[in-house]
Design a protein around this motif. Structure first.
Motif, PDB file in Angstrom:
ATOM      1  N   CYS A  69       0.878  -1.167   0.000  1.00 13.14           N
ATOM      2  CA  CYS A  69       0.000   0.000   0.000  1.00 13.14           C
ATOM      3  C   CYS A  69       0.921   1.223   0.000  1.00 13.14           C
ATOM      4  CB  CYS A  69      -0.891   0.029   1.235  1.00 13.14           C
ATOM      5  SG  CYS A  69      -1.861   1.555   1.324  1.00 13.14           S
TER       6      CYS A  69
ATOM      7  N   CYS B  17       0.316   3.186   3.486  1.00 11.97           N
ATOM      8  CA  CYS B  17       0.419   2.530   4.797  1.00 11.97           C
ATOM      9  C   CYS B  17       1.660   1.640   4.825  1.00 11.97           C
ATOM     10  CB  CYS B  17      -0.781   1.611   5.062  1.00 11.97           C
ATOM     11  SG  CYS B  17      -2.378   2.402   5.003  1.00 11.97           S
TER      12      CYS B  17
ATOM     13  N   CYS C 256      -6.241  -2.280   0.347  1.00  7.81           N
ATOM     14  CA  CYS C 256      -5.583  -2.123   1.636  1.00  7.81           C
ATOM     15  C   CYS C 256      -6.655  -2.197   2.726  1.00  7.81           C
ATOM     16  CB  CYS C 256      -4.849  -0.788   1.720  1.00  7.81           C
ATOM     17  SG  CYS C 256      -4.156  -0.516   3.366  1.00  7.81           S
TER      18      CYS C 256
ATOM     19  N   CYS D  93      -6.444   1.342   5.044  1.00  4.93           N
ATOM     20  CA  CYS D  93      -6.874   2.675   4.615  1.00  4.93           C
ATOM     21  C   CYS D  93      -7.957   2.616   3.536  1.00  4.93           C
ATOM     22  CB  CYS D  93      -5.690   3.486   4.103  1.00  4.93           C
ATOM     23  SG  CYS D  93      -5.063   2.921   2.510  1.00  4.93           S
TER      24      CYS D  93
END
Ligand code: ZN
Ligand code: ZN
Length: 667
Positions: A384, A387, A402, A405
């Motif tokens: 990601c 993240c 993800c 998020c």
């Protein structure tokens, strides 16, 4: 007329205070009523917390309230006290605490549409309540638990600790009947919106009484209506999720917190980070009514409170009727052939149970197809971008997502770095569903996770297919562990218990033990013996062994001893100051400054700041500072002096911070 000239009003702002206003002579204002007030250049809705004949503010600076929105108070004295207490305990701006408690539909009033809440006539507990369905006969243990609850007319805390299938709900029902018979009302909290319809239906089937339900699945308007029915005393039974703990219930005679161990009772993000279970206990004290916490796997906090004599421990050690407890066994994955996450003994057992006409439940706490997309050419793993996390493969939608998020992208056909083929690695529920459908072509599979069951109606449909026998294999996440009854399931398989065995969070073991026991409890009810198989790469792990040999009570006793030795909650009190910013340095700088604001007294310790385990999420860097003390009053006194100063730290606009008192997760 109250004769009071001034009132103190809670207004939804980050300021840590109530605001004084003048009551115009023609206005009849009482605590608990909503009022329209000028605030800066705006006009806002506030809630009157108290009225007074004096004020500390120079009268020339005071403004008048514009008008009242209610003819009778929406909140009673005890409700107001509870919210003030919550603001003090969680060190949160009082106006925002009131905003959490009131449904949105009652906080926003368009000028034109401002209508008075004109119930005025609180519904008397005039009305006889008819029991529609005969109560079931109780076992001795149920009977004595019920007697304890019915005898407790004033405040009293109870832990109803009963194995799955022991008939906790029947004890609740008969305790509720006793309260209704003497004219009282009942507040029932449940952890999940998905469980509300089920509980609602059971209460509707039993009692011919008006019921209000409060959960996040309702529209703002419907929620406000249900809340007002509760506030006006029209509903005799109020059933709801977390925030329902703040709903006013006149004539309250009993509070039930079902599945009290469930993490969703704790608000873990957003503004006011409160525990609905702890608020329920406090509310019981303030309103002088008994509170029952029910669970098959009580939280270590509640067990500790019971051991300390603060809660009466009521136990239901046996399943109702002739149902046998399920047999638990570990499957050593190192010793067997494993096909796409399923070991040979598990597949064999599944075949045996399916051929006997039973249903099988497969639990895996990971949704999606696979947790990783890997290139075998160069070792690239799909990340990601916002993240510190990998993207999960979702095959049916052809996406990478993800789970932290919510970011999504198309599933690449080849490695973006070297052009080699890419492969999904590991198992999620979507892949296990595919594997089982191929392995058992005659047994329809029903999947339970957030990807397939977004709407509450979808869940009801899936449950119906299981009950009618149209589904034979159930595959799912945590969703399957919560309260649903599947009487024909005789085999439960826990696919990967290992994920949390080595977590750094001190509560991980407790959560894993609760999950395993809860999911195991789905097996073998109504007289059919159940079997539970737990796959593990670490079958010698002490946690798994103590659970198998000594059950949840044995696990809990050991875990509490460990917590005591390590000075972890419930033997210590904690608060976490959390900060996030667009840079790691920004979050750390804020927490370092917070640390130096006020020297902690002896007995209070500050730890950190440290970056969160998953430090970068959705492009923001998270860190935390822990405040600890063996004594709650010491911790509270320090927080009371410290937290109001935090707002004075010079920080960029991008910085966000929040205080979490009694945090459930330390990330
Ligand atoms: Zn590659
Ligand atoms: Zn992400």
């Amino acid at each position: 007329m109250t004769g009071a000239q001034y009132c103190q009003v809670a207004i939804d702002t980050p300021l840590r205070q109530l605001f004084d206003y003048i009551i115009p002579p023609a206005c009849d204002v009482h605590p608990g009523m909503r009022v329209r007030v000028p605030f800066g250049r705006r006009e806002v809705v506030g809630l009157v917390v108290r009225t007074a004949s004096v004020t500390d503010v120079p009268v020339a600076k005071l403004r008048e309230i514009v008008g009242t929105l209610d003819e009778t108070p929406l909140l009673g004295e005890a409700d107001l006290k509870l919210l003030e207490w919550a603001a003090n305990y969680y060190h949160h701006p009082i106006g925002q605490v009131f905003a959490t408690a009131l449904p949105k539909g009652l906080r926003v009033v368009r000028k034109r549409a401002a209508r008075k809440n004109g119930s005025a006539q609180p519904v008397a507990s005039r009305e006889p309540i008819t029991v529609r369905e005969m109560p079931y006969s109780l076992s001795n243990a149920q009977q004595s638990a019920l007697q304890a609850l019915v005898a407790a007319r004033g405040a009293g805390n109870f832990l109803l600790d009963g194995v799955t299938g022991s008939g906790k709900t029947e004890v609740y029902m008969q305790a509720v009947a006793a309260v209704l018979e003497r004219g009282g009302a009942v507040l029932v909290l449940c952890p999940e919106i998905g469980l509300t319809p089920q509980l609602l239906e059971r209460f509707q089937r039993r009692f011919d009484a008006p019921i209000a339900s409060l959960h996040s699945g309702l529209t703002d308007k419907a929620r406000a209506e249900q809340w007002q029915r509760a506030a006006r005393g029209e509903a005799r039974i109020v059933i709801g999720t977390r925030s329902a703990v703040f709903a006013p219930v006149p004539q309250l005679g009993l509070i039930i917190v079902d599945e009290e161990h469930d993490a969703s009772y704790k608000q873990q993000d957003g503004d006011l980070r409160y525990s609905a279970r702890d608020m329920a206990l406090l509310r019981g004290q303030l309103q002088d009514v008994p509170v029952v916490l029910g669970s098959a796997t009580p939280s270590l906090e509640s067990l500790h409170n019971a051991a300390q004599g603060r809660i009466t421990h009521l136990q239901l050690p046996e399943r109702a009727g002739s149902a046998e407890p399920p047999r638990l066994a570990l499957v050593d994955m190192r010793a067997h052939v494993v096909h796409k996450g399923l070991s040979a003994p598990v597949l064999h057992a599944m075949r045996r149970h399916l051929e006997a006409g039973s249903q099988v439940l497969v639990f895996l706490n990971r949704r999606g197809y696979a947790p990783t997309l890997l290139c075998q050419g160069c070792g690239w793993v799909a990340p990601c971008h916002d993240c510190d996390a990998r993207l999960t493969v979702h095959m049916k939608t052809g996406r990478l997502a993800c789970h932290h998020c919510g970011a999504e992208e198309a599933l690449p056909a080849r490695c973006p770095r070297c052009g080699h083929a890419v492969h999904p690695l590991g198992q999620g529920t979507e892949r296990v569903e595919e594997t089982l459908a191929a392995e058992f072509p005659d047994a329809p599979v029903e999947r339970f996770d957030r990807d397939v069951l977004r709407a509450p109606q979808a869940l009801a449909g899936a449950i119906e297919r299981v009950h009618s026998g149209n589904a034979r294999i159930l595959v799912g996440t945590q969703m399957l562990t919560k309260g649903h009854h599947f009487p024909d399931v005789t085999l439960v398989v826990v696919l990967n218990a290992d994920q949390s065995l080595f977590s750094t969070d001190f509560r991980a073991a407790e959560r894993l033990a609760q999950t395993i026991v809860q999911v195991a409890g789905r097996a073998g009810r109504a007289g059919k013996p159940g079997e539970v198989l737990i796959q593990s790469l670490y079958p010698e792990h002490p946690l798994l062994n103590i659970l198998l040999n000594e059950g949840y009570a044995g696990f809990a006793a050991g875990a509490l001893a460990e917590r005591a030795a390590a000075h972890w909650p419930p033997f210590a009190r904690m608060a976490a100051l959390r900060a996030s910013d667009v840079t790691a340095a920004g979050a750390a700088r804020f927490l370092h400054q917070a640390r130096t604001l006020l020297a902690p007294p002896a007995g209070v310790m500050l730890r950190g700041p440290v970056p969160a385990a998953l430090a970068r999420r959705a492009g923001r860097h998270h860190a935390q500072l822990l405040v600890e003390s063996a004594q709650r009053p010491l911790l509270q006194r320090f927080l009371a002096g410290w937290v109001p100063q935090l707002g004075g730290i010079a920080a960029p606009r991008s910085l966000r911070w929040a205080l979490d008192v009694d945090p459930l997760e330390l990330f």
